[in-house]
Design an enzyme around this catalytic site. Structure first.
Site, PDB file in Angstrom:
ATOM      1  N   VAL A 236       0.906  -1.276   0.051  1.00 52.71           N
ATOM      2  CA  VAL A 236       0.096  -0.181   0.023  1.00 52.71           C
ATOM      3  C   VAL A 236       0.880   1.369   0.077  1.00 52.71           C
ATOM      4  O   VAL A 236       1.738   1.291   0.851  1.00 52.71           O
ATOM      5  CB  VAL A 236      -0.979  -0.094   1.552  1.00 52.71           C
ATOM      6  N   CYS A 237       0.406   2.199  -0.967  1.00 47.78           N
ATOM      7  CA  CYS A 237       1.253   3.480  -0.816  1.00 47.78           C
ATOM      8  C   CYS A 237       2.721   3.410  -0.941  1.00 47.78           C
ATOM      9  O   CYS A 237       3.390   2.711  -1.932  1.00 47.78           O
ATOM     10  CB  CYS A 237       0.787   4.097   0.288  1.00 47.78           C
ATOM     11  N   GLY A 238       3.357   3.676   0.197  1.00 45.56           N
ATOM     12  CA  GLY A 238       4.960   3.795  -0.053  1.00 45.56           C
ATOM     13  C   GLY A 238       5.500   2.355   0.414  1.00 45.56           C
ATOM     14  O   GLY A 238       6.691   2.217   0.191  1.00 45.56           O
TER      15      GLY A 238
END
Length: 229
Positions: free
Chosen positions: A131-133
């Site tokens: 997720v995301c980073g």
């Protein structure tokens, strides 16, 4: 399907909790076909997140003998580049909860996590999600070269710079690698994982329970490549 969500110091708690809750609810809706737990590379411990020092607890160690899927969150902290703030405000080596996201992500490279993630990426029986980073954690460890992935829109250039193929989509399905974009995409990623692994009816039941309508594009590495538009 047993999912292990990896915690590390400075991780973004929403990246963790959004997919965790979706997958946990999916386990109830599927009568135990999905299980999920919080882990760390170091084993059971309290992990200080990057959001207000909120503490999450890893109940066990990341164990690729038990995991069918490993999910990597991103980090939370100040947004920007370390050079924009005087060095004395950033800190001098010890982790602080107000450090910059690239610094927090980069510090995972000094732990046992990259080696464990490489084992997961090399194992045909394990799917890796992020997720995301979390995608940048994988990319900075040299694990996404030639792979299609997404991340927070502010990190797409960095993803490309590591040799990955950055895709502007809410969720990117590249086979045994599935990634979500910005922070709240953890909900959409979790629901997509349920749909993919246990079917759309379970995913829809959880979607209704959470009163959340999935949004954005799910990009898959299949079909005819589009011409330049």
């Amino acid at each position: 399907m047993h999912v292990q969500v990896v915690l590390f110091d400075g991780c973004d708690p929403l990246d963790v909790i959004a997919p965790f809750e979706v997958l946990y609810a999916g386990g109830m809706a599927s009568q135990g076909a999905v299980t999920v737990e919080l882990v760390s590379a170091e084993g059971p411990r309290e992990v200080i997140s990057g959001t207000g020092g909120l503490v999450l607890r890893a109940t066990t160690a990341l164990d690729l003998q038990r995991a069918d899927m490993v999910l990597v969150p991103g980090a939370s902290g100040r947004v920007g580049e370390p050079g924009e703030v005087p060095e004395e405000e950033v800190g001098s080596g010890e982790w602080k909860q107000d450090e910059f996201i690239p610094v927090l992500l980069g510090r995972t490279l000094t732990t046992d996590l990259p080696a464990l993630l490489k084992q997961a990426m090399d194992d045909p029986d394990v799917t890796v999600a992020a997720v995301c980073g979390g995608s940048l954690v994988l990319a900075m460890a040299g694990l996404l070269e030639g792979r299609h992935a997404t991340t927070h829109h502010m990190g797409l250039d960095m993803l490309d710079a590591t040799g990955a193929h950055a895709v502007r989509a809410r969720v990117v399905d590249d086979g045994d690698l599935i990634t979500g974009a910005g922070v709240t995409s953890g909900l959409d990623l979790g629901l997509y994982l349920l749909e993919r692994e246990v079917g759309p009816r379970v995913a829809h039941a959880v979607e209704e329970l959470f009163a959340h309508e999935r949004r954005g594009t799910v990009w898959r590495a299949r079909g005819q490549a589009p011409a330049t538009l």
